[in-house]
Design a protein around this motif. Sequence first.
Motif, mmCIF file in Angstrom:
data_model
loop_
_atom_site.group_PDB
_atom_site.id
_atom_site.type_symbol
_atom_site.label_atom_id
_atom_site.label_comp_id
_atom_site.label_asym_id
_atom_site.label_seq_id
_atom_site.Cartn_x
_atom_site.Cartn_y
_atom_site.Cartn_z
ATOM 1 N N THR A 19 9.053 8.801 15.404
ATOM 2 C CA THR A 19 7.708 8.224 15.314
ATOM 3 C C THR A 19 7.568 7.036 16.255
ATOM 4 O O THR A 19 6.546 6.888 16.940
ATOM 5 N N ALA A 77 -2.419 4.849 9.580
ATOM 6 C CA ALA A 77 -2.153 5.104 8.155
ATOM 7 C C ALA A 77 -2.604 6.496 7.727
ATOM 8 O O ALA A 77 -2.195 6.996 6.691
ATOM 9 N N ARG A 78 -3.472 7.102 8.517
ATOM 10 C CA ARG A 78 -3.909 8.466 8.178
ATOM 11 C C ARG A 78 -2.882 9.513 8.573
ATOM 12 O O ARG A 78 -2.998 10.672 8.191
ATOM 13 N N PRO A 137 0.817 -1.222 0.000
ATOM 14 C CA PRO A 137 0.000 0.000 0.000
ATOM 15 C C PRO A 137 0.850 1.272 0.000
ATOM 16 O O PRO A 137 0.391 2.328 -0.431
ATOM 17 N N TRP A 138 2.083 1.159 0.494
ATOM 18 C CA TRP A 138 2.914 2.353 0.602
ATOM 19 C C TRP A 138 3.996 2.403 -0.467
ATOM 20 O O TRP A 138 4.404 3.471 -0.883
ATOM 21 N N ILE A 177 -10.143 -1.495 4.696
ATOM 22 C CA ILE A 177 -10.087 -1.475 6.150
ATOM 23 C C ILE A 177 -11.456 -1.700 6.803
ATOM 24 O O ILE A 177 -11.549 -2.157 7.926
ATOM 25 N N PRO A 185 0.828 11.330 8.689
ATOM 26 C CA PRO A 185 1.971 11.464 7.779
ATOM 27 C C PRO A 185 3.264 11.002 8.443
ATOM 28 O O PRO A 185 4.128 11.796 8.775
ATOM 29 N N LYS A 186 3.365 9.717 8.673
ATOM 30 C CA LYS A 186 4.538 9.141 9.326
ATOM 31 C C LYS A 186 5.130 8.083 8.416
ATOM 32 O O LYS A 186 4.448 7.576 7.534
ATOM 33 N N PRO A 187 6.391 7.720 8.638
ATOM 34 C CA PRO A 187 7.042 6.782 7.694
ATOM 35 C C PRO A 187 6.622 5.327 7.870
ATOM 36 O O PRO A 187 7.453 4.438 8.003
ATOM 37 N N ALA A 236 -6.088 1.836 10.633
ATOM 38 C CA ALA A 236 -6.731 2.975 9.974
ATOM 39 C C ALA A 236 -6.195 4.281 10.548
ATOM 40 O O ALA A 236 -5.832 5.205 9.806
#
Lengths: 344, 479
Positions: A226, A196-197, A111-112, A264, A199-201, A193
């Motif tokens: 993080t 993933a919302r 997904p990333w 999700i 803005p972290k690596p 969920a």
Amino acid sequence: MADALQALVEQVAGARRAGQTLRIRGGDSKVHMIGRDCHADRDLKLAGYHGVSDYQPRELVLSARAGTRISDLQLLLAERGQTLPFDPPAFAGSATLGGTLACNINGPGRPWLGSVRDAVLGVQLINGEGELLEFGGKVMKNVAGYDISRLQAGALGTLGAITEVHLKVLPLPEYSVTLAYDCSAEAALQQMAEKARQPKPLNGACWLDGRLYLRLAGAQQAVQHTAGIWGGEQVETPLWEQLRDLTHPFFDGEQPLWRLATNIHTPAEKAGAQCIDWGGSQRWLRSLPGTIPAGSHLALFAGGDRQSEVRGELDPVQQRLQLRLKQSMDPAGMLNPGRLYSWM
Amino acid sequence: MNSIDRGQLLADLRAILPDHCLIDDRESQRPFECDGLPLYRELPLLVALPETVDEVQSVLRCCHRLAVPVVARGSGTGLCAGAMPHPEGVLLGLSKLNRILDIDPDARTARVQPGVSNLAISGAAAAHGLYYGPDPSSQIACSIGGNVAENAGGVHCLKYGLTVHNLLSMELLTVEGDRTSLGGTGLDSPGYDLMALLTGSEGLLGVVTEVTVKLLPTPEVARVIMAGFDSVRAAGDAVGAVIAAGIIPAGLEMMDALAIEAADEFANAGYPRDAQALLLCELDGTEQEVEHHIAAVQSVFTQCGASSMRVSADEAERQLLWKGRKSAFPAVGRMSPDYYCMDGTIPRSQVSHVLEEIARLSQHYQLRCANVFHAGDGNLHPLIMFDAGKPEEIARAERFGADILELSVAVGGCITGEHGVGLEKLAQMPSQFGEAELHQFEEIKTAFDPALTLNPGKGIPILKRCQEYRALPARHRHG
Ligand SMILES: Cc1cc2nc3c(=O)[nH]c(=O)nc-3n(C[C@H](O)[C@H](O)[C@H](O)COP(=O)(O)OP(=O)(O)OC[C@H]3O[C@@H](n4cnc5c(N)ncnc54)[C@H](O)[C@@H]3O)c2cc1C
């Protein structure tokens, strides 16, 4: 290698003239997965057609022949601090690049980090007329003509025998950490969920055996910062490789392995063994799920009856389009007959 | 082409659409005669502007029954005459299908109608801390349906991908008016990846009536480094050096001296007017990550001989530095009566060579050319300046453009990175593809559109169907 390529073209053209069907074989790592069992008059072997034809680290582009082993590619890229972003399974060294694209098989970061479908820039292939064709190229962007390169992803070789692939590669992440939390599947979905919302690596999120695992990767300071906020237990674990290569004990045994492509919002299964990967978008199941939500797609990934249809039905309109598309590239239906659907 | 009974068509469409959704008279049709490339103009038989998907479906069914060509149109910002009407056909405008149907923050998706503008999606997602990645410079106006049809890119594509990387599913109407949906809620779907095939297919295979896009979390911080260089070569090397340092910037854009002057004149962004080339390098992510990468890129640029450097201190300064770049096309437009934007993509290592060649061609054709481009992706946008009032100059500009595209192919690149082939680049398709590949494209086209009535005469040259061929303007007939 030009002779070897010519020989491959000749085999396809020869089979076409003789009215024979061909089973396309790479490293045989996925013969019993993903598609249906395929029976054909002859084999077209790609494993011997291997080697990197071009690699320009500064261009982030690599070109290799279809039979090149994924494990060899990863070694070569690692020397230059780069990697295949879609992190495909190497299956103990047997997986080839051509098979990886044909199966569109991707690692836990999908997904990333995207898929091989996302990374492919161009292909060379032999269509069912025995013609050697080139689409796309070695540049990052190319919208001339139809995107026949990406179309090969997941087509299981039924539109053409892939002979060479051009790919976008990426730098290896500088640093990575896995965080683990004990929790239920429901709680894990909620966490996935929520995380993933942000803005972290984040580039991995999986729940298995009562534990949620989150993988962070990127610049060291960002990952550590993080990890400090997100808490959990920092663990050293082979989990991500085991998920990628399907070597985790979850995948052992003879029962069928189902894969549900969903999002999700699909609740965790109440009963039966399950592994929730891709931040909730991929559910591995060892028994048929109770319901399949609209827009989700269930496939019999491995095991079970591989003579039957192993993936979901298409609506009549799409079935017509897909069949016509197949005929446009392989009019005699000679490439991997029945591998994708019985009627194809 | 069989002659079409216009009266019959009008009567049938009137039964489907309310009066205000049909444009019949020539004068009111004028705004639809071209897209963002006004060199090519044509009026359609009729303009249809349906308000619902059901109406789109009925229009398609009707046109199919009467064998009338249909050209879909989003916002008409395309740069390849892809949405130019067909003189014997219906122009199917989708701009009234402009509703955002759903934003799902947990699944990080937006479900929208095709006429929604690119920027409106990010606008609606912002409340959830999310945005839509691909950001063409035309994003205020261009529609998501047009973005899908062209596989549009933007300045952030090196890191976040093109349109094709940011789609989850779509609803499609076939040329016959049959409905189907592609993709799904997850990342894999059964059968062939028709969504990948449809993306970038220029409205030749079907009409997109709904799109679900992926959304991304808005980065904590984004900062941009602007660096001036004394030569294009040094700037080109600096681009490669950033990549070699293991950094993927969110955006990496280059401008040459003429573009710097034009953009700075327009936006007052404080660009270094004495530089021969300028790089804008954006880094985004967490605070820590951005700080770390800014320092790394600064040292790379210093080593590569940057003559000046400036790092945005706050959001306002970042916006200002980008403003020059994002308004570069209209800025160049102010320097000349008209400009012609090319779109070749080349391997990054060829950038300085190709720019030197373009400078030589500029001399040869006696036409100025400014270069603005997506350096990270190797996607060039030479802007050829000319005066459309002088037919001879148009011809020279077209020859100059064709030379640039052929040069792009010769160095291992392609004729179009994001704008599409449309009508404009049809003549260059054979320089990128052999006959067998072109034939394969044609087979795929006929698999979806057997009668060749969807956007005929665009995107791919039709080799064997001469009927189609004759529909092209004379200068695009090549043998
Ligand atoms: C100033 C300026 C800057 C630009 N910058 C960029 C940039 O940075 N990156 C970039 O990629 N492009 C850029 N473009 C080009 C253009 O904006 C894009 O190609 C955009 O995707 C076109 O969208 P549109 O809605 O205007 O489509 P239109 O021009 O209306 O149509 C484009 C094509 O899509 C087809 N089409 C439209 N809607 C549908 C549908 N619903 N179903 C099927 N087919 C459809 C049409 O038939 C046509 O072939 C720029 C253009 C301008 C004028």
